[in-house]
Motif scaffolding. Structure first.
Motif, PDB file in Angstrom:
ATOM      1  N   TYR A   4     -46.834  -5.612  -4.613  1.00  0.00           N
ATOM      2  CA  TYR A   4     -46.104  -4.503  -4.934  1.00  0.00           C
ATOM      3  C   TYR A   4     -44.571  -5.091  -5.544  1.00  0.00           C
ATOM      4  O   TYR A   4     -43.860  -5.927  -5.173  1.00  0.00           O
ATOM      5  N   THR A   5     -44.100  -4.257  -6.711  1.00  0.00           N
ATOM      6  CA  THR A   5     -42.780  -4.516  -7.129  1.00  0.00           C
ATOM      7  C   THR A   5     -41.840  -3.482  -7.143  1.00  0.00           C
ATOM      8  O   THR A   5     -40.763  -4.020  -7.401  1.00  0.00           O
ATOM      9  N   GLY A   6     -42.150  -2.223  -6.652  1.00  0.00           N
ATOM     10  CA  GLY A   6     -41.066  -1.533  -6.437  1.00  0.00           C
ATOM     11  C   GLY A   6     -41.264  -0.524  -7.894  1.00  0.00           C
ATOM     12  O   GLY A   6     -42.023  -0.894  -8.756  1.00  0.00           O
ATOM     13  N   TYR A   7     -40.663   0.813  -7.980  1.00  0.00           N
ATOM     14  CA  TYR A   7     -40.989   1.426  -9.311  1.00  0.00           C
ATOM     15  C   TYR A   7     -40.077   0.864 -10.076  1.00  0.00           C
ATOM     16  O   TYR A   7     -38.782   0.402 -10.115  1.00  0.00           O
ATOM     17  N   VAL A   8     -40.488   0.971 -11.394  1.00  0.00           N
ATOM     18  CA  VAL A   8     -39.941   0.538 -12.484  1.00  0.00           C
ATOM     19  C   VAL A   8     -38.834   1.336 -13.127  1.00  0.00           C
ATOM     20  O   VAL A   8     -39.321   2.370 -13.802  1.00  0.00           O
ATOM     21  N   ASP A   9     -37.759   1.195 -12.976  1.00  0.00           N
ATOM     22  CA  ASP A   9     -36.658   2.230 -13.335  1.00  0.00           C
ATOM     23  C   ASP A   9     -35.844   1.294 -14.225  1.00  0.00           C
ATOM     24  O   ASP A   9     -35.099   0.438 -14.046  1.00  0.00           O
ATOM     25  N   GLU A  10     -35.600   1.970 -15.590  1.00  0.00           N
ATOM     26  CA  GLU A  10     -34.673   1.325 -16.430  1.00  0.00           C
ATOM     27  C   GLU A  10     -33.877   2.737 -17.128  1.00  0.00           C
ATOM     28  O   GLU A  10     -33.365   2.579 -18.171  1.00  0.00           O
ATOM     29  N   GLY A  11     -33.790   3.635 -16.423  1.00  0.00           N
ATOM     30  CA  GLY A  11     -33.092   4.706 -16.886  1.00  0.00           C
ATOM     31  C   GLY A  11     -31.325   4.517 -16.724  1.00  0.00           C
ATOM     32  O   GLY A  11     -31.161   3.532 -15.889  1.00  0.00           O
ATOM     33  N   THR A  12     -30.776   5.175 -17.474  1.00  0.00           N
ATOM     34  CA  THR A  12     -29.148   4.893 -17.297  1.00  0.00           C
ATOM     35  C   THR A  12     -28.775   5.353 -15.984  1.00  0.00           C
ATOM     36  O   THR A  12     -29.261   6.359 -15.350  1.00  0.00           O
ATOM     37  N   VAL A  13     -27.781   4.903 -15.633  1.00  0.00           N
ATOM     38  CA  VAL A  13     -27.267   5.042 -14.067  1.00  0.00           C
ATOM     39  C   VAL A  13     -26.222   6.418 -14.215  1.00  0.00           C
ATOM     40  O   VAL A  13     -25.205   6.502 -14.948  1.00  0.00           O
ATOM     41  N   ALA A  14     -26.627   7.456 -13.979  1.00  0.00           N
ATOM     42  CA  ALA A  14     -25.926   8.808 -14.258  1.00  0.00           C
ATOM     43  C   ALA A  14     -24.914   9.006 -12.982  1.00  0.00           C
ATOM     44  O   ALA A  14     -25.129   8.775 -11.933  1.00  0.00           O
ATOM     45  N   PRO A  15     -23.699   9.106 -13.335  1.00  0.00           N
ATOM     46  CA  PRO A  15     -22.550   9.356 -12.238  1.00  0.00           C
ATOM     47  C   PRO A  15     -22.745  10.662 -11.550  1.00  0.00           C
ATOM     48  O   PRO A  15     -23.338  11.479 -12.044  1.00  0.00           O
ATOM     49  N   PRO A  16     -22.569  10.636 -10.175  1.00  0.00           N
ATOM     50  CA  PRO A  16     -22.825  11.897  -9.531  1.00  0.00           C
ATOM     51  C   PRO A  16     -21.978  13.208 -10.040  1.00  0.00           C
ATOM     52  O   PRO A  16     -20.845  12.849 -10.225  1.00  0.00           O
ATOM     53  N   ALA A  17     -22.723  14.272 -10.117  1.00  0.00           N
ATOM     54  CA  ALA A  17     -21.702  15.343 -10.823  1.00  0.00           C
ATOM     55  C   ALA A  17     -20.942  15.945  -9.910  1.00  0.00           C
ATOM     56  O   ALA A  17     -20.989  15.972  -8.697  1.00  0.00           O
ATOM     57  N   THR A  18     -19.705  16.384 -10.194  1.00  0.00           N
ATOM     58  CA  THR A  18     -18.897  17.221  -9.440  1.00  0.00           C
ATOM     59  C   THR A  18     -19.446  18.471  -8.810  1.00  0.00           C
ATOM     60  O   THR A  18     -18.859  18.906  -7.844  1.00  0.00           O
ATOM     61  N   ARG A  19     -20.243  18.928  -9.567  1.00  0.00           N
ATOM     62  CA  ARG A  19     -20.596  20.222  -9.525  1.00  0.00           C
ATOM     63  C   ARG A  19     -22.069  20.225  -9.975  1.00  0.00           C
ATOM     64  O   ARG A  19     -22.234  20.256 -11.362  1.00  0.00           O
ATOM     65  N   ARG A  20     -23.044  20.591  -9.362  1.00  0.00           N
ATOM     66  CA  ARG A  20     -24.314  21.023  -9.786  1.00  0.00           C
ATOM     67  C   ARG A  20     -24.666  22.446 -10.117  1.00  0.00           C
ATOM     68  O   ARG A  20     -24.093  23.531  -9.256  1.00  0.00           O
ATOM     69  N   ALA A  21     -25.190  22.619 -11.396  1.00  0.00           N
ATOM     70  CA  ALA A  21     -25.420  24.119 -11.820  1.00  0.00           C
ATOM     71  C   ALA A  21     -26.571  24.284 -12.644  1.00  0.00           C
ATOM     72  O   ALA A  21     -26.777  23.202 -13.253  1.00  0.00           O
ATOM     73  N   GLY A  22     -27.370  25.329 -12.495  1.00  0.00           N
ATOM     74  CA  GLY A  22     -28.483  25.692 -13.464  1.00  0.00           C
ATOM     75  C   GLY A  22     -29.693  24.850 -13.073  1.00  0.00           C
ATOM     76  O   GLY A  22     -29.702  24.084 -12.067  1.00  0.00           O
ATOM     77  N   VAL A  23     -30.869  25.418 -13.862  1.00  0.00           N
ATOM     78  CA  VAL A  23     -32.146  24.778 -13.622  1.00  0.00           C
ATOM     79  C   VAL A  23     -32.738  24.262 -14.894  1.00  0.00           C
ATOM     80  O   VAL A  23     -32.448  24.703 -15.901  1.00  0.00           O
ATOM     81  N   LEU A  24     -33.014  23.086 -14.722  1.00  0.00           N
ATOM     82  CA  LEU A  24     -33.194  21.807 -15.797  1.00  0.00           C
ATOM     83  C   LEU A  24     -35.014  21.713 -15.652  1.00  0.00           C
ATOM     84  O   LEU A  24     -35.375  21.366 -14.834  1.00  0.00           O
ATOM     85  N   VAL A  25     -35.569  22.251 -16.826  1.00  0.00           N
ATOM     86  CA  VAL A  25     -37.062  22.093 -16.911  1.00  0.00           C
ATOM     87  C   VAL A  25     -37.449  21.151 -17.814  1.00  0.00           C
ATOM     88  O   VAL A  25     -36.882  21.251 -18.907  1.00  0.00           O
ATOM     89  N   ALA A  26     -38.188  20.100 -17.405  1.00  0.00           N
ATOM     90  CA  ALA A  26     -38.685  19.224 -18.480  1.00  0.00           C
ATOM     91  C   ALA A  26     -40.353  19.283 -18.054  1.00  0.00           C
ATOM     92  O   ALA A  26     -40.870  19.125 -16.991  1.00  0.00           O
ATOM     93  N   ALA A  27     -41.058  19.123 -19.206  1.00  0.00           N
ATOM     94  CA  ALA A  27     -42.615  19.174 -19.214  1.00  0.00           C
ATOM     95  C   ALA A  27     -43.351  17.955 -19.802  1.00  0.00           C
ATOM     96  O   ALA A  27     -44.281  18.172 -20.569  1.00  0.00           O
ATOM     97  N   GLY A  28     -42.748  16.937 -19.540  1.00  0.00           N
ATOM     98  CA  GLY A  28     -43.559  15.748 -20.134  1.00  0.00           C
ATOM     99  C   GLY A  28     -43.311  15.610 -21.615  1.00  0.00           C
ATOM    100  O   GLY A  28     -42.508  16.114 -22.156  1.00  0.00           O
ATOM    101  N   SER A  29     -43.979  14.476 -22.158  1.00  0.00           N
ATOM    102  CA  SER A  29     -44.015  14.149 -23.474  1.00  0.00           C
ATOM    103  C   SER A  29     -44.984  15.000 -24.575  1.00  0.00           C
ATOM    104  O   SER A  29     -44.806  14.840 -25.676  1.00  0.00           O
ATOM    105  N   GLY A  30     -46.046  15.439 -23.978  1.00  0.00           N
ATOM    106  CA  GLY A  30     -46.979  15.966 -24.688  1.00  0.00           C
ATOM    107  C   GLY A  30     -47.266  17.401 -24.447  1.00  0.00           C
ATOM    108  O   GLY A  30     -46.767  18.022 -23.710  1.00  0.00           O
ATOM    109  N   PRO A  31     -48.566  17.632 -25.032  1.00  0.00           N
ATOM    110  CA  PRO A  31     -48.859  19.094 -24.986  1.00  0.00           C
ATOM    111  C   PRO A  31     -49.452  19.541 -23.628  1.00  0.00           C
ATOM    112  O   PRO A  31     -49.710  20.669 -23.213  1.00  0.00           O
ATOM    113  N   ALA A  32     -49.507  18.655 -22.597  1.00  0.00           N
ATOM    114  CA  ALA A  32     -50.018  18.610 -21.303  1.00  0.00           C
ATOM    115  C   ALA A  32     -49.129  19.663 -20.615  1.00  0.00           C
ATOM    116  O   ALA A  32     -49.450  20.235 -19.587  1.00  0.00           O
TER     117      ALA A  32
END
Length: 650
Positions: free
Chosen positions: A190-218
């Protein structure tokens, strides 16, 4: 090292994203890395810093993985498949890798078995033979046909050195989704999950709904429901991102009557947007799950379940079981149910720290380095291919010629808490499948040690005295359990050590094995240990003790009286070889102290282990079997009885 990673993504871009992240991690560690990609190029996958070989691309329609198509939708002809295989062979021959990593194969990509096997065969023909490793995500989709599963296991057994599982068993072990047999389980790392995303600083305020549906027609079903929900409840503040594989005509139809800025394409700053969202709505692909783990955003998951796909549903269920998400089945998805789920998740408590390992890119590099026996150049290091190892090879060869085996085990002393150095120790042991006897100081055990050991099934804890306190007189060698204090006091402390370890650690993790600090133990206390529930003793070689099974350390690489770094490597290796020749039946016991290791010690230990485990004369000891499961059960009962007696008498 020279590392070749082969991947063909056919549906979404997740497989390519993970393989590219691993390739960049190897390159960042100084290894020459080549990524061979056989899917359709994906514009959102980072290619910076990568050396890439693009095969004639293939894709599929829907979830028909057995029907391979060219990018324009025509069935792939045999000539194209032959060109791909030939290019695979040419590439591996010209590159001369030290490690070859096949992404998903042999657990998947059966339709491409011919070219993957051609790659592996060409690699294994190299001299010296490179490592051959399988790279798989946390969850696999197992065939309903037992013969296909058996075929995958046979290929692992015959062709592969290890299976790198890019997940954390604390969230979902591999055998949750795949019927792992014993031989394959021994090769799983086991390696752990492979994360190479940028480190996003914690938001001072969370708002709204973010929808993401993958990279393809699925993701079209989810996109349509989200768009309708945004039309019905614009007050929730929707932002909907479609993958670049979604046709423009389909996207235009979905976005009718939506205000500008609500619907768009996937963006490279997705993680920053996610960190500022009040609620995330997405499928539950591998990379999406990591984004959620990295940002801690409250999530509604609509796992993709077309065809026989079960991967996303299982991952979503595991996240939901830990309170990290809410699952809305795709079969129940409508605009109304989506709005209800979003409102419910927005009102729910924000998840706390999850503790899931997402350092898999770095850990993968370390595991492969350990398997290959190399790493960054270290002061005083001895590569696994160094001629100095020839003296050990000769000793082991002589044992093998007589049909013998040399037992090997590893003990590490002075553990008290989780730390990066403990992670390195456990990772190195897991990379080679070596059971590790971790001698923990009972009075110093912190809660973090138990949490770390929950994801280290190959580690067993021994009792390292009580407090690692020196009670010897001035001028004498240090000892905690020497003959310097009354026997009844030492008996009470030895009993307390076992009791405390069992109270602070999972009982299945603790072995009733006594490891005296400084490896010094008075004979009268050694004779009393069986009555306290101990069934084993590990120190330096000494006389047998009735009622105890010994397993002693014979090789300590630290120069304690001098530099406190690595002793002379050649002298160490010569000493090991001499011991093997004198008494091949006696275990080679490696003793380390991870808390004080420097780079020279880590490098030597990694090279030594990598060299030893590859020799056919080496037999890795099963710690539970060596000390005796039945004896442990009896020891536990005796320990409880003895501790009760001590408590009654004071």
């Amino acid at each position: 090292m020279r590392v070749l990673i082969a991947v063909t993504h056919l549906l979404g871009a997740g497989h390519l994203t993970r393989a590219a992240a691993l390739a960049r991690a190897f390159a960042a560690a100084g290894h020459e890395t080549l990524l061979v990609s056989g899917g359709v190029p994906a514009p959102m996958v980072r290619r910076d810093g990568l050396r890439l070989v693009q095969l004639p691309p293939l894709r599929i329609a829907g979830t028909e993985f057995s029907t391979l198509l060219e990018p324009d939708g025509r069935p792939a002809e045999s000539a194209l498949l032959a060109r791909r295989s030939a290019l695979m062979i040419e590439t591996v021959t010209a590159f001369g890798p030290d490690a070859v990593i096949t992404e998903l194969f042999p657990f998947g990509r059966r339709a491409l078995a011919h070219e993957f096997l051609a790659l592996v065969d060409a690699a294994r023909a190299g001299r010296p033979r490179p490592l051959v490793l399988a790279s798989v995500r946390d969850i696999l989709v197992a065939s309903t046909k037992p013969a296909r599963i058996a075929e995958a296991h046979a290929r692992v057994a015959d062709l592969y050195d290890a299976v790198l599982v890019h997940g954390d068993p604390a969230l979902v072990p591999l055998d949750t989704s795949w019927p792992v047999d014993a031989a394959t389980a021994a090769k799983v790392r086991y390696t752990g999950y492979v994360d190479e995303g940028t480190v996003a600083p914690p938001a001072t305020r969370r708002a709204g709904v973010l929808v993401a549906a993958g990279s393809g027609p699925a993701g079209l079903v989810l996109l349509g429901a989200a768009a309708e929900a945004a039309r019905q409840r614009p007050d929730l503040g929707w932002r909907i991102l479609a993958g670049h594989g979604v046709p423009e005509a389909a996207l235009s139809g979905i976005g009718r009557e939506l205000p500008p800025g609500v619907l768009g394409r996937a963006r490279p700053d997705y993680r920053a947007l996610l960190a500022g969202a009040a609620v995330s709505v997405s499928q539950c692909g591998y990379n999406t799950a990591i984004d959620l783990l990295a940002t801690g955003t409250p999530a509604v998951l609509v796992p993709f379940e077309a065809g026989v796909e079960t991967e996303q549903r299982l991952r979503a269920a595991c996240l939901a079981a830990r309170g990290l998400a809410r699952v809305l089945p795709e079969s129940e998805l409508t605009a109304q149910t989506l709005v209800q789920a979003v409102e419910a998740q927005a009102a729910a408590p924000v998840p706390g720290p999850h503790g899931i390992d997402i350092a898999g890119a770095r850990r993968t590099v370390e595991l492969v380095e350990s398997l290959h026996g190399v790493g960054p150049a270290r002061r005083g290091s001895v590569p696994a291919t160094d001629p100095a190892f020839a003296v050990i090879d000769r000793a082991l060869d002589s044992v093998a010629a007589r049909g013998g085996r040399v037992p090997l085990f590893w003990r590490d002393d002075d553990a008290i808490a989780a730390s990066p150095k403990l992670d390195r120790l456990v990772g190195l042991a897991e990379a080679h499948g070596i059971p590790l006897l971790l001698a923990a100081i009972p009075s110093g055990i912190e809660p973090s040690l138990q949490r770390r050991l929950e994801t280290a099934p190959g580690v067993r804890v021994a009792i390292h005295g009580l407090a690692h306190s020196n009670h010897a007189r001035p001028g004498e060698k240090p000892a905690e359990f020497g003959a310097h204090r009354p026997l009844d006091i030492r008996i009470a402390e030895a009993a307390a050590g076992l009791r405390i370890a069992r109270a602070r650690l999972a009982e299945a993790t603790v072995l009733p094995v006594f490891v005296p600090p400084w490896n010094r133990l008075a004979p009268d206390l050694a004779a009393a240990l069986p009555d306290l529930g101990y069934c084993g003793l590990s120190a330096v070689p000494g006389p047998p003790v009735p009622g105890l099974r010994r397993l002693d350390a014979t090789l300590d690489p630290i120069d304690w009286r001098g530099t406190r770094s690595l002793r002379d490597p050649e002298a160490l290796l010569t000493g090991v070889a001499d011991a093997i020749v004198r008494a091949p039946e006696q275990p080679v016991g490696l003793l380390t102290h991870h808390r004080v290791h420097d780079d020279a010690l880590w490098s030597f230990v990694a090279a030594l282990i990598a060299h030893l485990v590859r020799h056919p004369a080496i037999q890795l000891l099963d710690l539970r079997e060596h000390f005796g499961v039945a004896a442990m059960d009896m020891g536990l009962k005796a320990s409880k009885s003895r501790v009760s007696q001590i408590a009654r008498t004071g």
